[in-house]
Design a protein around this motif. Sequence first.
Motif, short mmCIF file in Angstrom:
data_model
loop_
_atom_site.label_atom_id
_atom_site.label_comp_id
_atom_site.label_asym_id
_atom_site.label_seq_id
_atom_site.Cartn_x
_atom_site.Cartn_y
_atom_site.Cartn_z
N GLU A 178 8.28 7.71 -5.00
CA GLU A 178 6.87 7.71 -5.40
C GLU A 178 5.96 7.54 -4.19
O GLU A 178 4.95 8.23 -4.05
N ASN A 179 6.32 6.62 -3.32
CA ASN A 179 5.51 6.42 -2.11
C ASN A 179 5.46 7.68 -1.27
O ASN A 179 4.42 8.03 -0.72
N SER A 180 6.60 8.37 -1.15
CA SER A 180 6.64 9.60 -0.37
C SER A 180 5.72 10.66 -0.98
O SER A 180 4.98 11.35 -0.28
N GLY B 170 -0.29 -5.41 0.00
CA GLY B 170 -0.76 -4.50 1.04
C GLY B 170 -0.69 -3.09 0.47
O GLY B 170 0.39 -2.56 0.26
N THR B 171 -1.84 -2.51 0.17
CA THR B 171 -1.85 -1.16 -0.38
C THR B 171 -3.02 -0.41 0.20
O THR B 171 -4.07 -1.00 0.48
N SER B 172 -2.84 0.88 0.41
CA SER B 172 -3.95 1.70 0.89
C SER B 172 -4.60 2.41 -0.28
O SER B 172 -5.48 3.22 -0.11
N LYS B 173 -4.12 2.10 -1.50
CA LYS B 173 -4.50 2.97 -2.62
C LYS B 173 -5.67 2.47 -3.45
O LYS B 173 -6.36 3.26 -4.07
N ILE B 174 -5.84 1.15 -3.52
CA ILE B 174 -7.04 0.66 -4.20
C ILE B 174 -7.62 -0.50 -3.40
O ILE B 174 -6.91 -1.19 -2.68
N GLY C 179 1.49 4.66 -6.78
CA GLY C 179 1.43 3.24 -6.44
C GLY C 179 0.01 2.74 -6.41
O GLY C 179 -0.92 3.53 -6.28
N PHE C 180 -0.15 1.47 -6.57
CA PHE C 180 -1.49 0.90 -6.43
C PHE C 180 -1.43 -0.61 -6.31
O PHE C 180 -2.41 -1.28 -6.07
N ARG C 181 -0.23 -1.19 -6.47
CA ARG C 181 -0.18 -2.65 -6.50
C ARG C 181 0.12 -3.25 -5.13
O ARG C 181 -0.07 -4.44 -4.93
N GLY C 182 0.66 -2.44 -4.25
CA GLY C 182 1.06 -2.97 -2.95
C GLY C 182 2.13 -4.02 -3.11
O GLY C 182 2.14 -5.07 -2.47
N GLU C 183 3.07 -3.75 -4.01
CA GLU C 183 4.04 -4.76 -4.36
C GLU C 183 5.46 -4.29 -4.08
O GLU C 183 6.35 -5.09 -3.82
N ALA C 184 5.64 -2.97 -4.12
CA ALA C 184 7.00 -2.45 -4.10
C ALA C 184 7.71 -2.75 -2.78
O ALA C 184 8.81 -3.33 -2.78
N LEU C 185 7.10 -2.35 -1.65
CA LEU C 185 7.82 -2.52 -0.38
C LEU C 185 8.15 -3.98 -0.09
O LEU C 185 9.30 -4.30 0.22
N PRO C 186 7.17 -4.92 -0.16
CA PRO C 186 7.55 -6.32 0.11
C PRO C 186 8.61 -6.84 -0.86
O PRO C 186 9.49 -7.61 -0.47
N ALA D 13 7.17 -1.73 -13.70
CA ALA D 13 7.69 -0.57 -12.96
C ALA D 13 6.85 0.67 -13.27
O ALA D 13 7.26 1.79 -12.98
N LYS D 14 5.70 0.47 -13.89
CA LYS D 14 4.78 1.55 -14.23
C LYS D 14 5.45 2.63 -15.08
O LYS D 14 5.19 3.81 -14.94
N ALA D 15 6.35 2.19 -15.93
CA ALA D 15 7.10 3.15 -16.75
C ALA D 15 6.47 3.34 -18.12
O ALA D 15 6.93 4.17 -18.89
N1 LIG Z 1 6.43 6.88 2.53
C1 LIG Z 1 5.22 6.41 2.86
N2 LIG Z 1 4.37 7.15 3.62
C2 LIG Z 1 3.16 6.67 3.95
N3 LIG Z 1 2.69 5.46 3.59
C3 LIG Z 1 3.48 4.68 2.82
C4 LIG Z 1 4.79 5.10 2.44
N4 LIG Z 1 5.34 4.11 1.71
C5 LIG Z 1 4.42 3.12 1.64
N5 LIG Z 1 3.30 3.45 2.31
C6 LIG Z 1 2.10 2.62 2.46
O1 LIG Z 1 2.45 1.32 2.16
C7 LIG Z 1 1.64 0.78 1.14
C8 LIG Z 1 2.46 -0.18 0.31
O2 LIG Z 1 3.44 0.52 -0.44
P1 LIG Z 1 3.95 -0.12 -1.80
O3 LIG Z 1 4.85 0.82 -2.47
O4 LIG Z 1 4.43 -1.47 -1.49
O5 LIG Z 1 2.61 -0.25 -2.59
P2 LIG Z 1 1.79 0.84 -3.36
O6 LIG Z 1 2.50 2.15 -3.38
O7 LIG Z 1 0.41 0.85 -2.80
O8 LIG Z 1 1.77 0.22 -4.79
P3 LIG Z 1 3.02 -0.07 -5.80
O9 LIG Z 1 3.46 -1.45 -5.57
O10 LIG Z 1 2.38 0.09 -7.12
O11 LIG Z 1 4.05 0.96 -5.47
C9 LIG Z 1 1.13 1.97 0.40
O12 LIG Z 1 -0.10 1.71 -0.23
C10 LIG Z 1 1.00 3.02 1.48
O13 LIG Z 1 -0.23 2.88 2.17
#
Ligand SMILES: Nc1ncnc2c1ncn2[C@@H]1O[C@H](COP(=O)(O)OP(=O)(O)OP(=O)(O)O)[C@@H](O)[C@H]1O
Length: 585
Positions: free
Chosen positions: A33-35, A77-81, A94-101, A301-303
């Motif tokens: 999804e991030n990709s 940490g999110t760039s989306k909202i 994505g929008f929560r900035g939760e997945a990666l951490p 999980a936004k499902a």
């Molecule tokens: N593959 C990627 N390419 C570019 N930027 C990315 C990528 N993956 C993550 N990011 C950046 O990292 C931020 C955090 O990602 P993360 O998945 O944690 O949160 P999110 O996508 O904003 O929200 P959610 O938790 O709902 O997925 C994203 O908002 C985006 O800016």
Amino acid sequence: MPLITILSSAVADQIAAGEVVERPSSVVKELVENSIDAGATVIEVSLDDGGRKLIRVSDDGSGMSAEDAPLALARHGTSKITHAADLVGVSTFGFRGEALPAIASVSQFQVDTSTSDGEGVSIRVIGGKMSPAERVTRRRGTTVAVSNLFFNIPARLKFLRSARSEWRGAVESITALALTRPGVRINVTHDGKQALTLPPVASVRSRLGAIWGGRYAEDLLDVEDVAGPIHTSGLAQRPADVGTSTRRVFLSINGRAVRDAGIARAVEAAYRSTIVAGLRPSFFLEVTVPSDSVDVNVHPAKAEVRFRDRWTIERAVETAVRRALGNFDAAASLGFRGAGFSTLSYQPPPNPGPEILQPAREFDSPLFDVESGEQYQMERTAEQSATAIVDAAPAAVIPPLFQLRRTYIAFEHEDGLVLIDQHSAHERVLYEQFMHTLESGAAPAQRLLLPLTLHLGPAEGEAFDANREYLERLGFEVEGFGGHTLIVNSVPMPHPRFDAERCLRETLDSLTGDRVAGTAAKHERLASTVACKAAIKAGEELSQGEMRSLFASLRDTTLPAHDVHGRSTIVHLTWDEVERRFGRR
Ligand SMILES: Nc1ncnc2c1ncn2[C@@H]1O[C@H](COP(=O)(O)OP(=O)(O)OP(=O)(O)O)[C@@H](O)[C@H]1O
Ligand SMILES: [Mg+2]
């Protein structure tokens, strides 16, 4: 010592991970999804040991700057909202900035990323502990590698399933996302072997073909419908195919793959009366609704999503699917390819074609129409009524029809030979007429010269009592009912040889012990039961006029290709097939 302590952010991340990251498939989903959100056109996914050892997702998307990358790994940490108000109508995954951490807190995690070819940055996080960023050289885009998921949480590790089963889950996540974005190239490898190659394509149908085989995709019906601001498009299974293969379901709302039991039920409702109750159709639907009418922020999980006005959306989807079933190809043999059923007419085949029969006068009521009961007095002979029918030939062109084995009606069509099953077809016609009668409350009936007297057993009597109101609406007018004796004064008159007594008996017999709840379900049950009992049978000889009338009435139904049990009413043998059989090709 205070009893309440604020959890450290590492623990908070691990708790969040419990909601977002359940298993390898959820990691795959978040990373892909991030990709997609980063605008990738190519995504490479590799898994080792079903994702239990390694999940790596690489893309050619926007990448992150050396400054942003560490922030992406910080909670929220999110760039989306940036504002809570942005939450309504987010169009990214994505929008929560939760997945990666969350993922990084429960794995050995590494992200390599760059916003342009050449200089990039690499960050490692082990169980939530981030090391300083290092400079690397790489292409534009991002690679996230997640190794040894849950290595630091033995309790969760224990719950991982076999590699095979985790792999299957991951493939499901990937295919769902692949269907929402057919234009993105996705390659998947498992244990170093190429497992799935999805080139970019223009449509969901082509993507389905790449995933499940061209044949499977070809056999699906197109769904395409707009109801105000609601747009439904995609593919749905032909009723005749339902139950013959693994059920596959895909639903996206505004580009986001979700599960939604309500919409699934609406799709099933659209198939009602075309498939056997209990069978469940496969479908692949994308529904677009105004972004402020849906809340995507209700599931970790936004499902799942929440709709502001669920009813309207479900009805729009049901109508869209219903229309698609109505446009079913076999129905096209009756002359109705594409558009609505009332606008087109039978297209005679090119030379040599059938003679075109001119209507004697405007066609207003078909032979088997209960409304035209007065045309068919009980004392009339079948022959007399048949003449009346020919007189009332429909305005639309009807090809010459032939009865075969007193069971099928055959005719020539431009691309083949068509057979109609007379009983099934009549059943479909009557079902729709009876449903209309039950819903509109109109009760056209045929007064009998001699009332029928029926003696009922206790179970039949009970069935009559429970359904009396509906039976009367269908035209069975009953005078008094006591001591299990029915006096029937009027009956419906679906065709001249209709045996009202037998139909009523058989209907009561099959309604015995019936426990259908709800008016709509009762209507359906009764309409299909009476239709089945009242329809002309196989083995009955039909006159030209009767066949023409049946043809015209079937053509006017909304779902001409199926009887009420889901069997085909129409079988189409193409000239191609015929010629192959004769060795002409
Ligand atoms: N593959 C990627 N390419 C570019 N930027 C990315 C990528 N993956 C993550 N990011 C950046 O990292 C931020 C955090 O990602 P993360 O998945 O944690 O949160 P999110 O996508 O904003 O929200 P959610 O938790 O709902 O997925 C994203 O908002 C985006 O800016
Ligand atoms: Mg995300």
